[in-house]
Design a protein around this motif. Structure first.
Motif, mmCIF file in Angstrom:
data_model
loop_
_atom_site.group_PDB
_atom_site.id
_atom_site.type_symbol
_atom_site.label_atom_id
_atom_site.label_comp_id
_atom_site.label_asym_id
_atom_site.label_seq_id
_atom_site.Cartn_x
_atom_site.Cartn_y
_atom_site.Cartn_z
ATOM 1 N N TYR A 1 0.801 -1.226 0.000
ATOM 2 C CA TYR A 1 0.000 0.000 0.000
ATOM 3 C C TYR A 1 0.834 1.276 0.000
ATOM 4 C CZ TYR A 1 -3.741 -3.271 0.929
ATOM 5 O OH TYR A 1 -4.620 -4.322 0.838
ATOM 6 N N GLN A 2 2.130 1.168 0.295
ATOM 7 C CA GLN A 2 3.020 2.326 0.258
ATOM 8 C C GLN A 2 2.402 3.539 0.952
ATOM 9 O OE1 GLN A 2 6.331 2.464 -1.287
ATOM 10 N NE2 GLN A 2 5.975 0.279 -0.956
ATOM 11 N N PRO A 3 2.057 3.417 2.230
ATOM 12 C CA PRO A 3 1.386 4.526 2.915
ATOM 13 C C PRO A 3 2.294 5.734 3.100
ATOM 14 C CG PRO A 3 2.003 2.827 4.480
ATOM 15 C CD PRO A 3 2.268 2.258 3.115
ATOM 16 N N ASP A 4 1.674 6.913 3.075
ATOM 17 C CA ASP A 4 2.385 8.159 3.331
ATOM 18 C C ASP A 4 2.358 8.527 4.804
ATOM 19 O OD1 ASP A 4 2.792 8.990 0.429
ATOM 20 O OD2 ASP A 4 0.618 8.737 0.506
ATOM 21 N N LYS B 1 9.664 6.934 3.364
ATOM 22 C CA LYS B 1 9.012 8.169 2.924
ATOM 23 C C LYS B 1 7.794 8.524 3.761
ATOM 24 C CE LYS B 1 10.512 7.643 -1.878
ATOM 25 N NZ LYS B 1 10.069 7.546 -3.311
ATOM 26 N N ALA B 2 7.468 7.689 4.735
ATOM 27 C CA ALA B 2 6.239 7.870 5.504
ATOM 28 C C ALA B 2 6.485 8.636 6.798
ATOM 29 C CB ALA B 2 5.616 6.516 5.823
ATOM 30 N N THR B 3 5.465 9.373 7.215
ATOM 31 C CA THR B 3 5.422 9.971 8.542
ATOM 32 C C THR B 3 4.708 9.013 9.472
ATOM 33 O OG1 THR B 3 5.356 12.207 7.637
ATOM 34 C CG2 THR B 3 4.591 11.916 9.907
ATOM 35 N N LEU B 4 5.298 8.760 10.640
ATOM 36 C CA LEU B 4 4.734 7.839 11.624
ATOM 37 C C LEU B 4 4.136 8.623 12.788
ATOM 38 C CD1 LEU B 4 6.682 6.069 9.939
ATOM 39 C CD2 LEU B 4 7.334 4.910 12.062
ATOM 40 N N ASP C 1 12.714 13.120 12.621
ATOM 41 C CA ASP C 1 12.250 13.805 11.414
ATOM 42 C C ASP C 1 10.920 13.266 10.917
ATOM 43 O OD1 ASP C 1 13.501 11.352 10.803
ATOM 44 O OD2 ASP C 1 13.950 11.997 8.748
ATOM 45 N N ARG C 2 10.619 11.986 11.237
ATOM 46 C CA ARG C 2 9.407 11.382 10.692
ATOM 47 C C ARG C 2 8.550 10.667 11.739
ATOM 48 N NH1 ARG C 2 9.986 7.310 7.612
ATOM 49 N NH2 ARG C 2 12.226 6.907 7.691
#
Length: 256
Positions: free
Chosen positions: A175-178, A211-214, A243-244
């Protein structure tokens, strides 16, 4: 999208023009005994009061319950959620329970659930290690997460009560979540270890989704969640994850 951390795993999500309440845990502080057989089971739950006004919590278009453990769907939620509110269950067993509790618009999450213009995809998870699930399957039970999609939104993955495992790996890859919400309070059962994510599992997701924000959720509310926000923040700083990785406070909102 707008994501509000309400308390524990309870989220209020505005996404694609619709508003969702996820895993409502609405009881007053100390309303319930601790979870028997877990760490710190002498401590009553919830450990903190709700900060978000109930009028805001319930101002939604639908409710989604990932599983019916008492810290995701409690007596107060059963009483306070309107009985005609669309209520999504992970499977037929939970759906039957909701109907027994008087809810009249019970729906099932599926691989391609549509609510207005939003697509919601049920995702698998595992509420503990293979050993934990083999030891107390009737207690840990089946759980799910979900991915939200809309043409004008980033992809959102709410992982639910799961540890890092092949299910999570596959969900991230497919799903490559953002944006990813993790239940990261490291709930513990003596002798069986963690039944949701803690520091190391959060780092694994951070590394696997560069590339995702957690967003870390499910913190400092129930007796057996042993990881504090301060400890997770210190780990995040040590590992270079700040950073994320967002460590949510109750009533805090994020817009993406």
């Amino acid at each position: 999208m707008k994501i509000k951390q309400v308390r524990n795993a309870t989220l209020r999500v505005e996404f694609g023009g619709s508003r969702f309440l996820i895993d409502p845990y609405l009881g007053e502080k100390d309303a319930y005994p601790g979870f028997e057989g877990t760490v710190n089971d002498h401590i009553r739950n919830p450990r903190v009061e709700l900060v978000t006004p109930m009028s805001e919590i319930l101002d939604v278009d639908a409710v989604i319950v990932t599983h019916t453990h008492d810290d995701h769907w409690d007596e107060a939620a059963i009483r306070l959620v309107p009985k005609d509110m669309p209520l999504y269950a992970q499977h037929d067993e939970d759906a039957a329970l909701f109907r027994e509790q008087g809810f009249t618009d019970v729906r099932l999450l599926a691989d391609d659930t549509r609510f207005n213009d939003v697509t919601i995809i049920k995702t698998p998870g595992q509420h503990g290690s293979n050993e934990a699930l083999a030891a107390i399957p009737e207690i840990l039970g089946q759980v799910c997460g979900m991915v939200f999609r809309h043409p004008e939104e980033k992809n959102l993955y709410v992982a639910g009560d799961t540890v890092w495992n092949d299910h999570v790996v596959a969900n991230l890859d497919h799903y490559q979540p953002d944006v990813i919400v993790l239940n990261a309070g490291d709930a513990q059962v003596p002798g069986l270890g963690s039944i949701i994510m803690g520091t190391e599992d959060t780092k694994r997701v951070y590394d696997a989704a560069p590339k995702a924000t957690l967003i870390a959720s499910h913190l400092e509310t129930v007796n057996h969640s042993v990881l504090t926000r301060a400890e997770l923040q210190a780990f995040s700083e040590e590992q270079g994850m700040t950073d994320r990785l967002l460590i949510s406070e109750d009533n805090e909102s994020y817009v993406f």
